[in-house]
Design a protein around this motif. Structure first.
Motif, short mmCIF file in Angstrom:
data_model
loop_
_atom_site.label_atom_id
_atom_site.label_comp_id
_atom_site.label_asym_id
_atom_site.label_seq_id
_atom_site.Cartn_x
_atom_site.Cartn_y
_atom_site.Cartn_z
N GLU A 1 0.65 -1.01 0.07
CA GLU A 1 0.09 0.04 0.29
C GLU A 1 0.60 0.94 -0.45
OE1 GLU A 1 -2.91 0.20 -0.58
OE2 GLU A 1 -3.38 -1.68 -0.78
N GLN A 2 1.40 0.94 0.57
CA GLN A 2 3.24 2.36 0.65
C GLN A 2 3.45 2.75 -0.61
OE1 GLN A 2 5.75 2.20 3.33
NE2 GLN A 2 6.66 3.71 3.51
N ASP A 3 3.60 2.00 -1.23
CA ASP A 3 4.42 1.82 -2.76
C ASP A 3 3.54 2.53 -3.69
OD1 ASP A 3 6.87 0.92 -4.60
OD2 ASP A 3 5.87 0.11 -5.18
N ARG A 4 2.34 1.80 -3.69
CA ARG A 4 1.25 2.08 -3.92
C ARG A 4 0.84 3.68 -4.00
NH1 ARG A 4 -3.47 -1.91 -4.37
NH2 ARG A 4 -4.40 0.03 -6.13
N ALA A 5 0.69 4.23 -2.66
CA ALA A 5 0.67 5.78 -2.81
C ALA A 5 1.46 6.59 -2.97
CB ALA A 5 0.10 5.48 -0.78
N GLU A 6 3.48 6.16 -3.30
CA GLU A 6 3.97 6.80 -3.28
C GLU A 6 4.03 7.09 -4.93
OE1 GLU A 6 7.53 5.25 -1.86
OE2 GLU A 6 7.13 5.56 -0.35
N ALA A 7 2.97 6.17 -5.53
CA ALA A 7 3.34 6.22 -7.09
C ALA A 7 2.57 6.34 -7.78
CB ALA A 7 3.19 4.38 -7.86
N MET A 8 1.09 7.25 -6.82
CA MET A 8 0.19 7.79 -7.33
C MET A 8 0.37 8.90 -7.25
SD MET A 8 -2.54 5.77 -8.58
CE MET A 8 -3.91 6.79 -8.24
N MET B 1 3.76 14.04 -11.90
CA MET B 1 3.89 14.59 -12.79
C MET B 1 2.73 15.37 -13.64
SD MET B 1 6.62 13.35 -13.26
CE MET B 1 6.27 12.84 -15.21
N GLU B 2 1.29 14.68 -13.36
CA GLU B 2 0.62 15.39 -14.19
C GLU B 2 0.22 16.93 -14.15
OE1 GLU B 2 -2.72 15.82 -16.45
OE2 GLU B 2 -1.66 13.98 -16.04
N THR B 3 0.62 17.98 -12.75
CA THR B 3 0.35 18.89 -12.29
C THR B 3 1.75 19.26 -13.85
OG1 THR B 3 2.34 18.68 -11.05
CG2 THR B 3 -0.14 18.81 -10.66
#
Length: 76
Positions: free
Chosen positions: A58-65, A71-73
């Motif tokens: 979950e921590q890795d997924r949160a960091e990836a998000m 990147m979107e900004t």
């Protein structure tokens, strides 16, 4: 120069070797091919397990998000 390996066949291995050589392929080629196939399967299994572990982190997924949001900004 290729190494020579000697091993003892049990009944199951002898039957498997018969199957692998029934089309006329040499024993050496059948064994080489089987070893390469087994190594590929093992590598795929290891990669799959690693990917599943990462997907469950979950921590890795949160960091990836967060990285994706950052990147979107930058796109705007």
């Amino acid at each position: 120069m290729a190494d020579t390996i000697t091993f003892r066949l049990d009944e199951d291995t002898a039957r498997a070797l018969e199957v692998l050589t029934q089309d006329g392929i040499s024993i050496s080629m059948a064994v080489r091919s089987a070893l390469i196939d087994a190594a590929r399967r093992q590598a795929k299994t290891s990669l799959r397990a690693e990917a599943e572990a990462l997907a469950a982190d979950e921590q890795d997924r949160a960091e990836a998000m967060q990285v994706l949001r950052d990147m979107e900004t930058l796109r705007a």
